[in-house]
Write a protein that holds these residues in place. Sequence first.
Motif, short mmCIF file in Angstrom:
data_model
loop_
_atom_site.label_atom_id
_atom_site.label_comp_id
_atom_site.label_asym_id
_atom_site.label_seq_id
_atom_site.Cartn_x
_atom_site.Cartn_y
_atom_site.Cartn_z
N PRO A 1 0.81 -1.23 0.00
CA PRO A 1 0.00 0.00 0.00
C PRO A 1 0.84 1.28 0.00
CG PRO A 1 -0.87 -1.57 1.60
CD PRO A 1 0.46 -2.11 1.13
N LEU A 2 2.09 1.19 0.50
CA LEU A 2 2.96 2.37 0.54
C LEU A 2 3.91 2.44 -0.65
CD1 LEU A 2 3.85 2.57 4.35
CD2 LEU A 2 2.10 3.83 3.07
N MET A 3 3.62 1.70 -1.69
CA MET A 3 4.48 1.70 -2.88
C MET A 3 4.59 3.09 -3.49
SD MET A 3 4.04 -0.40 -6.48
CE MET A 3 2.53 0.46 -6.96
N GLU A 4 5.83 3.54 -3.66
CA GLU A 4 6.11 4.75 -4.43
C GLU A 4 6.47 4.28 -5.83
OE1 GLU A 4 5.74 7.75 -3.49
OE2 GLU A 4 5.78 7.73 -1.29
N PRO A 5 5.61 4.48 -6.82
CA PRO A 5 5.86 3.90 -8.15
C PRO A 5 7.15 4.36 -8.80
CG PRO A 5 4.04 5.47 -8.21
CD PRO A 5 4.34 5.23 -6.77
N GLU A 6 7.57 5.60 -8.50
CA GLU A 6 8.84 6.06 -9.06
C GLU A 6 10.01 5.23 -8.55
OE1 GLU A 6 6.08 9.65 -8.61
OE2 GLU A 6 6.71 7.96 -7.37
N GLU A 7 9.98 4.88 -7.24
CA GLU A 7 11.05 4.07 -6.66
C GLU A 7 11.07 2.68 -7.26
OE1 GLU A 7 12.12 3.75 -2.58
OE2 GLU A 7 11.07 5.61 -2.05
N VAL A 8 9.89 2.09 -7.40
CA VAL A 8 9.80 0.74 -7.97
C VAL A 8 10.31 0.74 -9.40
CG1 VAL A 8 8.24 -1.11 -8.64
CG2 VAL A 8 7.90 0.06 -6.46
N GLY A 9 9.88 1.74 -10.16
CA GLY A 9 10.33 1.83 -11.54
C GLY A 9 11.83 1.96 -11.65
N GLU A 10 12.42 2.78 -10.78
CA GLU A 10 13.88 2.96 -10.82
C GLU A 10 14.60 1.67 -10.44
OE1 GLU A 10 17.38 5.93 -9.05
OE2 GLU A 10 15.28 6.23 -8.47
N ALA A 11 14.09 0.97 -9.43
CA ALA A 11 14.72 -0.29 -9.01
C ALA A 11 14.67 -1.32 -10.14
CB ALA A 11 14.00 -0.85 -7.77
N ILE A 12 13.54 -1.41 -10.82
CA ILE A 12 13.40 -2.36 -11.93
C ILE A 12 14.39 -2.02 -13.05
CG2 ILE A 12 11.85 -3.04 -13.82
CD1 ILE A 12 9.56 -3.00 -11.80
N ARG A 13 14.50 -0.76 -13.38
CA ARG A 13 15.43 -0.37 -14.46
C ARG A 13 16.87 -0.67 -14.08
NH1 ARG A 13 11.82 3.95 -14.57
NH2 ARG A 13 13.30 5.30 -13.44
N LEU A 14 17.23 -0.39 -12.83
CA LEU A 14 18.60 -0.65 -12.38
C LEU A 14 18.93 -2.14 -12.42
CD1 LEU A 14 18.92 1.81 -9.36
CD2 LEU A 14 20.20 1.92 -11.50
N LEU A 15 17.98 -2.97 -12.02
CA LEU A 15 18.20 -4.42 -12.02
C LEU A 15 18.33 -4.95 -13.43
CD1 LEU A 15 15.73 -5.43 -9.17
CD2 LEU A 15 18.22 -5.62 -9.10
N GLU A 16 17.56 -4.41 -14.35
CA GLU A 16 17.67 -4.86 -15.74
C GLU A 16 19.00 -4.40 -16.35
OE1 GLU A 16 14.76 -4.85 -19.56
OE2 GLU A 16 15.54 -2.89 -18.95
N GLU A 17 19.36 -3.15 -16.12
CA GLU A 17 20.60 -2.61 -16.69
C GLU A 17 21.83 -3.32 -16.15
OE1 GLU A 17 20.30 1.49 -15.67
OE2 GLU A 17 18.65 1.89 -17.08
N SER A 18 21.77 -3.75 -14.90
CA SER A 18 22.91 -4.43 -14.29
C SER A 18 23.02 -5.89 -14.72
CB SER A 18 22.80 -4.37 -12.77
OG SER A 18 21.70 -5.14 -12.31
N GLY A 19 21.95 -6.41 -15.33
CA GLY A 19 21.94 -7.81 -15.73
C GLY A 19 21.58 -8.77 -14.62
N LYS A 20 21.20 -8.24 -13.47
CA LYS A 20 20.86 -9.11 -12.34
C LYS A 20 19.49 -9.77 -12.50
CE LYS A 20 23.68 -6.65 -8.91
NZ LYS A 20 23.68 -5.90 -7.63
N VAL A 21 18.60 -9.11 -13.25
CA VAL A 21 17.26 -9.65 -13.50
C VAL A 21 16.94 -9.43 -14.97
CG1 VAL A 21 14.81 -9.56 -12.95
CG2 VAL A 21 16.50 -9.14 -11.14
N ARG A 22 16.46 -10.47 -15.63
CA ARG A 22 16.17 -10.37 -17.07
C ARG A 22 14.74 -9.98 -17.37
NH1 ARG A 22 19.77 -15.28 -19.85
NH2 ARG A 22 21.81 -14.37 -19.27
#
Length: 324
Positions: free
Chosen positions: A136-157
């Motif tokens: 319920p306290l999700m900040e969508p900007e934070e989630v979006g940034e985390a997803i992009r960082l994980l994809e760019e780093s290759g840690k999550v496909r």
Amino acid sequence: MRNMPLEKRGITNSRMVLGCMGFGGDWDNSPITSEQVLLAEKAVNAALEAGITMFDHADIYTRGKAETIFGKVLQSKPGLREKIVIQSKCGIRFQDEMGPGRYDFSKQHILSSVDGILSRLGIEYLDILLLHRPDPLMEPEEVGEAIRLLEESGKVRSFGVSNMNVGQMKLIHTYSGIPLVVNQLEMSLGKLDWLDQGIHVNQAAGMASHFAEGVIEHCMRKEIQLQAWSPLARGVFTGSGAFSTEQEKVTAELVDKMASEKETTKESIVLGWLMRHPARIQPVIGTTNSERILNCRDAVNQAENMTREEWYSLYVSARGKRLP
């Protein structure tokens, strides 16, 4: 059968998933035993024999022991990592000195959770990361940034969610810009609000439903893989004998009759019924019992050959009342 959404994306053609929640025994901090590792190895072997090459985890499962044990199995089987798809989830936190049990989709928690998952599994990347239930306290900007960082780093496909409705999925996609590929929900012959749209079964009983916004149709339209957790309905139709209602008993008898007539297992009938749906649902089988895993291997065949009349017979029986 048509290809699953994950197959269309080139991620996997495994029609079923082995859920690893039971690996590691109790949900405490007790040490991992050699017996637990052996049990997990037997379950993985049975899954591979049944044609299952996708495995589902979460960072909280047996407090991290499930992933650690799976990592030990991978170490004992050189080359297996490249032949399978590994999915894990994060976002649930247990009660600790900081606060009560809670959800946490903060950027810091998502990133640190993935590092912990990869370390326990002993791998360099996850094929898919799911956000585990809505925060319920999700900040969508934070989630979006985390997803992009994980994809760019290759840690999550690839990325997905668990137990989310249409609005929540759209919000995450808007701020990440990366398509979601999975939504994992509770769906089974014993849990029918995904078919009844929360009207006839759940809402009538005053219960909340993830399906009121047409989540099934949304996922089909966007080719998001629907995965079913607890697809065997905790064994109520396959031999547990723990009936809560008369309709469960009657439906279990019908499953047994169909399995006998088709010379297959009750597990394959129950899963085949679920997989017969046009959404190409992918069951996540949550057991460490090798025999029960092998009992599921005929499910694809049953799904492909189940008639409309057979499917509706099971559906109407499980609902406990006729369709209009």
